[in-house]
Design an enzyme around this catalytic site. Structure first.
Site, short mmCIF file in Angstrom:
data_model
loop_
_atom_site.label_atom_id
_atom_site.label_comp_id
_atom_site.label_asym_id
_atom_site.label_seq_id
_atom_site.Cartn_x
_atom_site.Cartn_y
_atom_site.Cartn_z
N LYS A 1 86.06 -42.76 29.57
CA LYS A 1 84.59 -42.99 28.60
C LYS A 1 86.55 -43.43 27.58
O LYS A 1 87.29 -42.81 28.11
CB LYS A 1 84.64 -41.81 28.76
CG LYS A 1 83.62 -41.48 28.81
CD LYS A 1 81.81 -41.77 28.14
CE LYS A 1 80.31 -41.22 29.69
NZ LYS A 1 79.56 -42.77 29.10
N HIS B 1 70.66 -46.86 37.95
CA HIS B 1 70.22 -47.57 36.99
C HIS B 1 71.48 -48.87 37.39
O HIS B 1 71.15 -49.92 37.08
CB HIS B 1 69.91 -46.95 35.36
CG HIS B 1 71.14 -47.32 34.69
ND1 HIS B 1 71.57 -45.94 35.21
CD2 HIS B 1 71.78 -47.89 34.28
CE1 HIS B 1 73.24 -46.47 34.19
NE2 HIS B 1 73.45 -47.21 34.37
N LYS C 1 68.23 -39.74 36.78
CA LYS C 1 69.38 -38.98 36.86
C LYS C 1 69.41 -38.08 35.92
O LYS C 1 68.99 -38.04 34.68
CB LYS C 1 70.82 -40.26 36.40
CG LYS C 1 71.57 -40.28 37.09
CD LYS C 1 72.29 -41.06 36.68
CE LYS C 1 73.94 -40.11 36.31
NZ LYS C 1 74.51 -40.39 35.83
N GLU D 1 84.17 -47.96 30.03
CA GLU D 1 83.90 -47.77 29.34
C GLU D 1 84.57 -47.72 27.93
O GLU D 1 85.48 -46.92 27.84
CB GLU D 1 82.54 -46.05 29.04
CG GLU D 1 81.39 -47.03 30.45
CD GLU D 1 81.04 -45.25 29.87
OE1 GLU D 1 79.44 -46.22 29.37
OE2 GLU D 1 81.19 -44.52 30.43
N LYS E 1 70.62 -53.49 37.85
CA LYS E 1 71.96 -54.34 37.32
C LYS E 1 71.52 -55.85 38.53
O LYS E 1 71.62 -56.18 39.63
CB LYS E 1 73.06 -54.18 37.70
CG LYS E 1 73.22 -53.06 36.02
CD LYS E 1 74.76 -52.38 35.57
CE LYS E 1 74.72 -51.27 35.06
NZ LYS E 1 74.81 -51.42 33.53
N HIS F 1 76.59 -43.68 40.20
CA HIS F 1 76.64 -45.57 40.37
C HIS F 1 77.93 -45.96 40.60
O HIS F 1 77.77 -46.98 41.60
CB HIS F 1 77.39 -45.63 38.93
CG HIS F 1 75.83 -44.91 37.74
ND1 HIS F 1 74.66 -44.95 37.76
CD2 HIS F 1 75.91 -44.38 36.39
CE1 HIS F 1 74.13 -44.38 37.58
NE2 HIS F 1 74.97 -44.00 35.91
N ASP G 1 79.14 -37.60 36.29
CA ASP G 1 77.76 -38.15 36.19
C ASP G 1 78.68 -40.03 36.12
O ASP G 1 77.45 -40.35 35.72
CB ASP G 1 79.18 -38.82 34.26
CG ASP G 1 77.91 -39.30 33.89
OD1 ASP G 1 76.62 -39.38 33.17
OD2 ASP G 1 78.75 -39.86 32.61
#
Ligand code: BG6
Length: 488
Positions: free
Chosen positions: A327, A169, A139, A207, A173, A231, A226
């Site tokens: 974030k 990614h 990515k 996060e 998971k 995701h 992002d």
């Protein structure tokens, strides 16, 4: 490297396995091995990402490290690739003659196209009987629809689609993969999985980390690029896609792509952006985004995004999907909550019950993997009183944890040629296409209220208003799941 080490420990790598590391640093194979050994030892001591420290498994590590070779080279010069070709041929002679090669592009995204072109020019992507050539691309795959489309066109001139493994990614998971099993291997969920029974769905990836040392990258990227078309959309796809006819890679990927095509254009009124200010995260004082290294003092890059999505198909029309990610929020958690429609109230009119709590099925992706279902129960006693209760399943109660950093399955699947967990060209493009209108709208009108949430909070207030408008509320952002009570 930790993923390869875990695969070596689980005996999942073939004996003829070898790694050639290519980078522009001038160093010897010996120095490279030494460096990686120290990094791995520190990683194992710190207990990977879960913080459970242990000593490195010397046997597995020496098996792996003995198969590593280093080559110094510049990605932009043809020499590098002819030299690499020679090394691969040597390696093939040395090791039982395997000619299968996986190129793993863990490089800055601007090199994806040029490296693949050079590999092609040097003849390294040519396959033959018993010699596959595959490429893993990390990515970010493009930074908008046009650049993703251009990158696909560029690399598809060299490789065929079945040679390309585009990584997200999140698909590595375990709990993300389990969503399909939950939905399709159980008879009770699928009949309810539609607009007749589901009120709305919330997808949260909160996060606690800030941008860390990635200010330069993040300034150009922001939370929407992002996290969302990659995701969060993977989670959306798993929860919302139609049942594929098999687990075959193309069957699964076709269904995901269809879902992305069905996303209604996102209006700016259905989107909230935020940027963190200074605050306290998990008891630590942290600075605001604009004070982070390599970040402009008047930056308008968003570190938080919340969206309301509509999906225009027979299953989901009219069911809002609320997505949020940010974030430096109050806790680290990734979860999906499916809230079912309210039961009719008439029966309870003449009782003290004022409100029936909603049934919510929560899929906890990380860190405390599991599943819970909340429902109403009668409180013991003569009066009809109702309380919200929860049934809970935690992975750790049933299954021994696997040593995993999330990339093991992905690397292994690529080695065995299973592309189910990788992105196909049209899937990536459909995802970018779904957010493109919003990217453009936000670029045209930079935010004027940043910073608008304190680090350590649940995000900007405007995100609460987004749901309040629909008479709904976000579920609390909880790090470690505790059996909760919903009061009636
Ligand atoms: C990355 C993003 O792809 O995913 C990061 O670039 C983000 O900004 C990370 O922190 C989240 O991944 P995980 O596995 O920690 O949830």
């Amino acid at each position: 490297m930790p993923a390869l080490y875990n695969l070596a420990r689980a005996d999942k790598l073939p004996d003829a396995f070898a790694i050639i590391g290519v980078d522009h640093n001038d160093q010897t194979t010996q120095a490279w091995r030494q460096n990686l050994t120290e990094t791995m030892q520190a990683f194992a001591r710190a207990g990977g990402r879960e913080g459970k420290g242990e000593a490195i498994d010397e046997h597995a590590w020496s098996w792996l490290v003995g198969r590593m070779h280093y080559m110094c080279g510049d990605f932009t010069t043809p020499d590098t690739f002819s030299q690499l070709g020679k090394l691969l041929a040597d390696q093939q002679q040395r090791q039982n003659g395997t000619a299968n090669v996986l190129f793993y592009l863990a490089v800055a995204d601007r090199f994806f196209g040029p490296v693949i072109e050079q590999l092609g020019r040097a003849g390294l992507t040519r396959q033959s009987e018993g010699a596959w050539r595959r490429v893993i691309v990390e990515k970010p795959f493009g930074h908008d629809f046009a650049s993703a489309e251009a990158l696909n066109a560029q690399i598809l001139r060299v490789l065929s689609e079945d040679q390309i493994y585009r990584i997200d990614h999140f698909l590595g998971k375990e709990t993300v993969q389990n969503i399909l099993v939950l939905r399709f291997a159980n008879g009770i969920f699928e009949p309810l999985w539609n607009r007749d029974h589901v009120d709305h769905i919330q997808i949260t990836a909160a996060e606690t980390v800030g941008v860390e040392a990635r200010g330069r990258f993040y300034e150009q990227t922001g939370a929407l690029r992002d996290m969302v078309p990659n995701h969060l959309f993977q989670l959306l796809a798993m929860i919302g896609m139609e049942p594929p006819i098999s687990f075959d890679a193309d069957a699964v990927r076709a269904k995901k792509t269809e879902l992305f095509h069905a996303i209604h254009p996102i209006s700016s009124d259905d989107a909230v952006r935020g940027q963190y200010d200074a605050g306290m995260v998990l008891g630590q004082k942290v600075r605001g985004y604009r004070q982070e290294p390599n970040v402009a003092q008047d930056s308008t890059t968003e570190t938080y995004v919340a969206l309301k999505l509509g999906i225009d198909n027979w299953r989901w029309a009219g069911v809002p999907f609320y997505l949020r990610t940010g974030k430096h929020l109050s806790a680290r958690t990734t979860e999906i909550a499916v809230q079912f429609r309210q039961a009719p109230y008439a029966l309870f009119r003449d009782t003290p019950v004022e409100r029936l709590p909603a049934n919510i099925l929560t899929l906890r992706i990380q860190p405390d993997e599991g599943l819970s279902l909340s429902f109403s129960a009668k409180c013991p006693g003569a009066e009809i009183e109702i309380d919200g209760v929860e049934m809970d399943f935690a992975y750790r109660d049933y299954f021994a944890p696997l040593a995993s950093v999330g990339y093991e399955t992905l690397i292994y699947d690529c080695l065995i040629g299973d592309a189910t967990l990788f992105q196909r060209a049209d899937t990536v493009e459909a995802a970018w296409c779904a957010v493109q209108g919003l990217l453009d709208a936000w670029a045209r009108t930079p935010a004027t209220d940043f910073p608008n949430y304190a680090a350590g909070s649940a995000g900007p207030e405007a995100a609460d208003r987004l749901l309040a408008r629909d008479k709904r509320i976000w579920l609390p952002i909880r790090g470690n799941h505790t059996h909760g009570r919903q009061s009636a």
